[in-house]
Write a protein that holds these residues in place. Structure first.
Motif: not given
Length: 311
Positions: A2-10
């Motif tokens: 999910p886009y809510l997970v900070a570690e997954e954001l660019p």
């Protein structure tokens, strides 16, 4: 995830990620995505950058592409596509929504919404689709002032200058405008509505070293060319701006006709994305896993079948 997970954001800006794609060997393929779902589907298909068309946005709102929508309305589309896909996005900025100060405002809003690049065109309002007749062009120096304003306002946004001059001023006029726009601060050029392979090649030959964008829209003035053919002609990027919307609209038209004709959707189910496919695409279970209060969804195994003679 999910886009809510900070570690997954660019970690890098959208602009820097778009520049990195542009520096790679080969032509950058940017399919049009008109909402978050189409952005996810394009990413799943393997694309690494996306395009947001003004014509697709307005059509999805039931409006013509005449420069009617606002900066904030476009930002809504940018946010959902950037959030859903995480990919760098090239956005259609039409005429910049006004003059120099309006262009600067547009650049700031688009960049904050998640855009990686924007193109601005040298038409006057009310603008038209680039493949239609009798477009009204802005003065070349007025357009150059908009490009300079955009370059001054951006943090890292890639600025493309689109010229619609080929139809009325010929190739010489389009090239002269493109060179002026590059001098004003554009990073790349988008020559709109070229209608032969010879024109594409000639334009590229007269703009050596400049990244160029080709528009492979259907039902327009440009013949069908593949991405590799555009690359061979000297182009760095290619868009298919409204293709996803055209396909979606045709499918919806057929669905509504089937409901009206058959009194239900039972004859169209085989053409639908299933519930399981939808949930897998949007990552429903991944979202549910983030909140312990949500019981994981169990997908129904199938629609109940009506017993003969029952109602």
């Amino acid at each position: 995830m999910p886009y809510l997970v900070a570690e997954e954001l660019p970690r890098e800006t959208a602009g820097s990620r778009f520049r990195a794609l542009l520096r790679r060997p080969g032509i950058l393929r940017l399919p049009g995505t008109h909402n978050g779902m189409s952005a996810i589907q394009a990413k799943t298909a393997g694309f690494e950058g996306l395009y947001l068309s003004g014509a697709a946005m307005t059509a999805s709102m039931g409006l013509p592409d005449l420069g009617i929508i606002t900066v904030d309305e476009v930002a809504f589309f940018i946010r959902q596509i950037a959030r859903a896909s995480g990919l760098p996005l090239l956005v259609d900025g039409d005429t910049g929504y006004g003059e120099a100060l309006n262009v600067m405002h547009m650049v700031r809003v688009f960049e904050e919404a998640g855009a990686g690049a924007v193109h601005i065109e040298d038409q006057l309002l009310p603008k038209k689709c680039g493949h239609l007749n009798d477009k009204k062009l802005a003065d070349a120096h007025d357009m150059a002032a908009k490009v300079a304003a955009a370059a001054k306002a951006r943090r890292d946004l890639v600025i493309l200058a689109r010229t619609d001059a080929a139809a009325s001023e010929g190739l010489d006029g389009a090239v002269a405008r493109a060179k002026l726009y590059m001098e004003a601060g554009a990073d790349a050029i988008f020559p709109e509505a070229l209608n032969t392979a010879e024109m594409f090649r000639a334009f590229a030959k007269r703009m050596p070293g400049v990244p160029l964008l080709a528009n492979m829209t259907e039902f327009g003035k440009t013949p069908f060319f593949t991405a590799s053919e555009f690359e061979e002609m000297g182009y760095s990027m290619v868009i298919w701006p409204v293709s996803s919307l055209r396909v979606a609209n045709k499918a919806q038209e057929q669905l509504y006709a089937a409901i009206a004709r058959d009194g239900g959707t039972h004859k169209a189910v085989d053409r639908m994305q299933t519930r399981a496919e939808l949930y897998a695409t949007i990552g429903l279970h991944d979202y549910e896993a983030l909140d312990a209060s949500i019981v994981q969804t169990i997908i129904p195994e199938g629609m109940p079948q009506r017993v003969a003679g029952s109602r």
